[in-house]
Design a protein around this motif. Structure first.
Motif, PDB file in Angstrom:
ATOM      1  N   ARG A  25       0.821  -1.211   0.000  1.00  0.00           N
ATOM      2  CA  ARG A  25       0.000   0.000   0.000  1.00  0.00           C
ATOM      3  C   ARG A  25       0.852   1.258   0.000  1.00  0.00           C
ATOM      4  N   ASP A  26       1.970   1.222   0.735  1.00  0.00           N
ATOM      5  CA  ASP A  26       2.877   2.371   0.800  1.00  0.00           C
ATOM      6  C   ASP A  26       4.298   1.836   0.949  1.00  0.00           C
ATOM      7  N   ILE A  27       4.915   1.514  -0.177  1.00  0.00           N
ATOM      8  CA  ILE A  27       6.202   0.835  -0.160  1.00  0.00           C
ATOM      9  C   ILE A  27       7.308   1.703   0.438  1.00  0.00           C
ATOM     10  N   ARG A  28       7.242   3.010   0.247  1.00  0.00           N
ATOM     11  CA  ARG A  28       8.269   3.904   0.814  1.00  0.00           C
ATOM     12  C   ARG A  28       8.215   3.910   2.342  1.00  0.00           C
ATOM     13  N   ARG A  29       7.034   3.868   2.883  1.00  0.00           N
ATOM     14  CA  ARG A  29       6.860   3.896   4.343  1.00  0.00           C
ATOM     15  C   ARG A  29       7.353   2.603   4.991  1.00  0.00           C
ATOM     16  N   PHE A  30       7.144   1.471   4.318  1.00  0.00           N
ATOM     17  CA  PHE A  30       7.488   0.174   4.895  1.00  0.00           C
ATOM     18  C   PHE A  30       8.791  -0.396   4.347  1.00  0.00           C
ATOM     19  N   CYS A  31       9.618   0.452   3.784  1.00  0.00           N
ATOM     20  CA  CYS A  31      10.865  -0.005   3.174  1.00  0.00           C
ATOM     21  C   CYS A  31      11.766  -0.711   4.186  1.00  0.00           C
ATOM     22  N   TRP A  32      12.051  -0.084   5.291  1.00  0.00           N
ATOM     23  CA  TRP A  32      12.996  -0.661   6.251  1.00  0.00           C
ATOM     24  C   TRP A  32      12.443  -1.886   6.972  1.00  0.00           C
ATOM     25  N   PRO A  33      11.169  -1.908   7.365  1.00  0.00           N
ATOM     26  CA  PRO A  33      10.658  -3.166   7.930  1.00  0.00           C
ATOM     27  C   PRO A  33      10.716  -4.329   6.938  1.00  0.00           C
ATOM     28  N   LEU A  34      10.460  -4.044   5.660  1.00  0.00           N
ATOM     29  CA  LEU A  34      10.548  -5.101   4.658  1.00  0.00           C
ATOM     30  C   LEU A  34      11.982  -5.585   4.492  1.00  0.00           C
ATOM     31  N   LEU A  35      12.931  -4.663   4.497  1.00  0.00           N
ATOM     32  CA  LEU A  35      14.336  -5.078   4.418  1.00  0.00           C
ATOM     33  C   LEU A  35      14.724  -5.917   5.634  1.00  0.00           C
ATOM     34  N   GLY A  36      14.148  -5.591   6.788  1.00  0.00           N
ATOM     35  CA  GLY A  36      14.391  -6.408   7.973  1.00  0.00           C
ATOM     36  C   GLY A  36      13.843  -7.821   7.807  1.00  0.00           C
ATOM     37  N   LEU A  37      12.635  -7.929   7.257  1.00  0.00           N
ATOM     38  CA  LEU A  37      12.060  -9.253   7.004  1.00  0.00           C
ATOM     39  C   LEU A  37      12.892 -10.031   5.991  1.00  0.00           C
ATOM     40  N   PHE A  38      13.325  -9.348   4.928  1.00  0.00           N
ATOM     41  CA  PHE A  38      14.142 -10.014   3.926  1.00  0.00           C
ATOM     42  C   PHE A  38      15.496 -10.425   4.497  1.00  0.00           C
ATOM     43  N   THR A  39      16.032  -9.616   5.417  1.00  0.00           N
ATOM     44  CA  THR A  39      17.294  -9.980   6.056  1.00  0.00           C
ATOM     45  C   THR A  39      17.122 -11.249   6.887  1.00  0.00           C
ATOM     46  N   LEU A  40      16.014 -11.346   7.615  1.00  0.00           N
ATOM     47  CA  LEU A  40      15.747 -12.571   8.372  1.00  0.00           C
ATOM     48  C   LEU A  40      15.599 -13.768   7.447  1.00  0.00           C
ATOM     49  N   LEU A  41      14.992 -13.547   6.297  1.00  0.00           N
ATOM     50  CA  LEU A  41      14.850 -14.612   5.316  1.00  0.00           C
ATOM     51  C   LEU A  41      16.218 -15.076   4.828  1.00  0.00           C
ATOM     52  N   VAL A  42      17.123 -14.134   4.608  1.00  0.00           N
ATOM     53  CA  VAL A  42      18.464 -14.490   4.144  1.00  0.00           C
ATOM     54  C   VAL A  42      19.255 -15.201   5.236  1.00  0.00           C
ATOM     55  N   VAL A  43      19.106 -14.767   6.463  1.00  0.00           N
ATOM     56  CA  VAL A  43      19.796 -15.454   7.568  1.00  0.00           C
ATOM     57  C   VAL A  43      19.333 -16.905   7.640  1.00  0.00           C
ATOM     58  N   GLY A  44      18.041 -17.138   7.448  1.00  0.00           N
ATOM     59  CA  GLY A  44      17.532 -18.512   7.398  1.00  0.00           C
ATOM     60  C   GLY A  44      18.106 -19.269   6.218  1.00  0.00           C
ATOM     61  N   GLY A  45      18.244 -18.586   5.084  1.00  0.00           N
ATOM     62  CA  GLY A  45      18.840 -19.211   3.903  1.00  0.00           C
ATOM     63  C   GLY A  45      20.305 -19.548   4.116  1.00  0.00           C
ATOM     64  N   LEU A  46      21.022 -18.665   4.800  1.00  0.00           N
ATOM     65  CA  LEU A  46      22.432 -18.949   5.098  1.00  0.00           C
ATOM     66  C   LEU A  46      22.559 -20.122   6.068  1.00  0.00           C
ATOM     67  N   GLY A  47      21.622 -20.204   7.007  1.00  0.00           N
ATOM     68  CA  GLY A  47      21.605 -21.366   7.898  1.00  0.00           C
ATOM     69  C   GLY A  47      21.359 -22.652   7.126  1.00  0.00           C
ATOM     70  N   SER A  48      20.463 -22.598   6.151  1.00  0.00           N
ATOM     71  CA  SER A  48      20.223 -23.767   5.301  1.00  0.00           C
ATOM     72  C   SER A  48      21.449 -24.107   4.477  1.00  0.00           C
ATOM     73  N   LEU A  49      22.133 -23.081   3.990  1.00  0.00           N
ATOM     74  CA  LEU A  49      23.352 -23.304   3.221  1.00  0.00           C
ATOM     75  C   LEU A  49      24.454 -23.913   4.084  1.00  0.00           C
ATOM     76  N   LEU A  50      24.565 -23.459   5.324  1.00  0.00           N
ATOM     77  CA  LEU A  50      25.540 -24.038   6.246  1.00  0.00           C
ATOM     78  C   LEU A  50      25.206 -25.495   6.538  1.00  0.00           C
ATOM     79  N   ALA A  51      23.924 -25.786   6.750  1.00  0.00           N
ATOM     80  CA  ALA A  51      23.504 -27.172   6.966  1.00  0.00           C
ATOM     81  C   ALA A  51      23.788 -28.016   5.737  1.00  0.00           C
ATOM     82  N   LEU A  52      23.647 -27.429   4.571  1.00  0.00           N
ATOM     83  CA  LEU A  52      23.955 -28.129   3.327  1.00  0.00           C
ATOM     84  C   LEU A  52      25.431 -28.502   3.273  1.00  0.00           C
ATOM     85  N   LEU A  53      26.289 -27.570   3.646  1.00  0.00           N
ATOM     86  CA  LEU A  53      27.728 -27.836   3.605  1.00  0.00           C
ATOM     87  C   LEU A  53      28.147 -28.865   4.648  1.00  0.00           C
TER      88      LEU A  53
END
Length: 80
Positions: A25-53
């Motif tokens: 609805r207002d992407i400029r207003r929620f930019c930083w919270p969304l980046l925070g959510l995406f960062t958490l998603l990447v941390v989970g992905g890195l954990g999966s990558l570590l488990a893969l290795l």
């Protein structure tokens, strides 16, 4: 996967989806919270990558790790 894992992951992805739809609805207003959510998603992905290795290749882990990293890189590249 167990039934409880499907329920947990379903709730997580539902939460991400609802947050994205709400933020559209207002992407400029929620930019930083969304980046925070995406960062958490990447941390989970890195954990999966570590488990893969450490443990070897289970099904689906590699694609989820790369998708989560790609989402974060795209988000930072666009800089809201």
């Amino acid at each position: 996967m167990l039934n409880c894992q499907f329920r947990f992951l379903g709730a997580i992805w539902m939460g991400y989806g609802l947050a994205l739809v709400y933020a559209l609805r207002d992407i400029r207003r929620f930019c930083w919270p969304l980046l925070g959510l995406f960062t958490l998603l990447v941390v989970g992905g890195l954990g999966s990558l570590l488990a893969l290795l450490v443990n070897g290749v289970p099904t689906g882990t590699v694609s989820l790790a790369f998708i989560s990293i790609a989402v974060l890189l795209n988000s930072y590249w666009r800089r809201c």
